[in-house]
Design an enzyme around this catalytic site. Structure first.
Site, short mmCIF file in Angstrom:
data_model
loop_
_atom_site.label_atom_id
_atom_site.label_comp_id
_atom_site.label_asym_id
_atom_site.label_seq_id
_atom_site.Cartn_x
_atom_site.Cartn_y
_atom_site.Cartn_z
N VAL A 10 57.55 29.99 38.16
CA VAL A 10 56.78 29.89 39.40
C VAL A 10 55.75 28.76 39.35
CG1 VAL A 10 57.11 32.28 40.12
CG2 VAL A 10 55.19 31.70 38.61
N ILE B 199 42.30 46.18 31.30
CA ILE B 199 43.48 47.00 31.55
C ILE B 199 44.34 47.06 30.30
CG2 ILE B 199 45.52 47.32 33.01
CD1 ILE B 199 42.88 47.54 34.54
N TYR C 215 40.32 30.36 32.79
CA TYR C 215 40.83 31.59 33.39
C TYR C 215 39.95 32.03 34.57
CZ TYR C 215 42.54 36.42 33.67
OH TYR C 215 43.07 37.62 34.10
N LYS D 237 41.02 32.32 38.56
CA LYS D 237 40.96 33.58 39.29
C LYS D 237 39.92 33.54 40.41
CE LYS D 237 44.16 35.72 36.95
NZ LYS D 237 45.43 36.15 37.58
#
Length: 246
Positions: free
Chosen positions: A64, A188, A155, A159
């Protein structure tokens, strides 16, 4: 929330949060195109787990970060099923380091993977969603994009850019009845977390109100809501799923 026959494309859909999202949609009757770049084994295991669900799960290999491959994937899905109802941009990567030590390639690779891929996938999917005058786009951001994190300038920037992208795109697409929202997870339980030193994990857990890491399925629940008719009057928003860090 049922998604019988709805067509959902999930990037990074073979592992981590993307895997949980793919399974959650399939469990509720959707046709799920679970995109992956190289995790063939993960894609095969995902298909095996989804066999008992009411929906259909189809793994689709495409990079992608390459617009030509993204465009081909979206065209293939649309020609096969006639439409695309839901796009979830879940692919992501980390290349953590202090900025003084961060290489140009680590910066550029994270930005390509986390942010450019969202641009490519949205641009390709909109060619199908706008004529339909309906669709849902959910971008998986991070609390790092809201708070900033030392050692994660690349990062966090990617984001944070995703959150701003989400707001801007929502303003463009409201007239076409297309909702665009983001979900910002905190800590997570994924394969990435298993590689983090235990003392660092414990330090982050102490910052949460709930006192534990989240599960990928808990992020998936937020995505399901944003993809459902129950969120039709919600757009341009970021739902934080972090156990109370922010």
């Amino acid at each position: 929330m049922e998604f019988d026959g709805r067509i959902a494309v999930v990037t990074g859909g073979s592992k981590g949060i993307g895997r949980a999202i793919s399974l959650a949609f399939c469990q509720r009757g959707a046709v799920v195109i679970a995109n992956y770049a190289s995790d063939q084994r993960g894609a095969e295991e995902l298909c095996e787990e989804a066999k008992s669900f009411t929906g259909t799960l189809i793994p689709y290999q495409a990079d992608v970060t390459d617009f030509q491959q993204v465009s081909a994937m979206i065209e293939d899905v649309a020609s096969r099923y006639g439409r695309i109802d839901i796009l979830v941009n879940s692919v992501g990567m980390m290349k953590d380091n202090l900025l003084m030590l961060m290489s140009n390639e680590d910066w550029e690779q994270v930005m390509r993977t986390n942010l450019s891929s969202v641009f490519y996938c949205c641009r390709a999917a909109l060619r199908k969603m706008i004529p339909q005058r309906r669709g849902k786009i959910i971008n998986i951001a991070s609390v790092s994009g809201i708070l900033g994190t030392a050692g994660q300038a690349n990062y966090a920037a990617s984001k944070g850019g995703m959150i701003s992208f989400t707001k801007s795109l929502a303003r463009e697409l409201g007239q076409f009845n297309i909702g665009v929202n983001a979900v910002a997870p905190g800590l997570i339980e994924t394969d990435w977390l298993a590689r983090v030193p235990q003392d660092k994990v414990e330090a982050i857990v102490k910052q949460t109100a709930l006192g534990r890491p989240g599960r990928p399925e808990e992020v998936a629940h937020a995505v399901l809501f944003l993809a459902s008719e129950g969120s039709d009057y919600i757009t341009g928003q970021t739902i934080i799923v972090d156990g109370g860090i922010v």
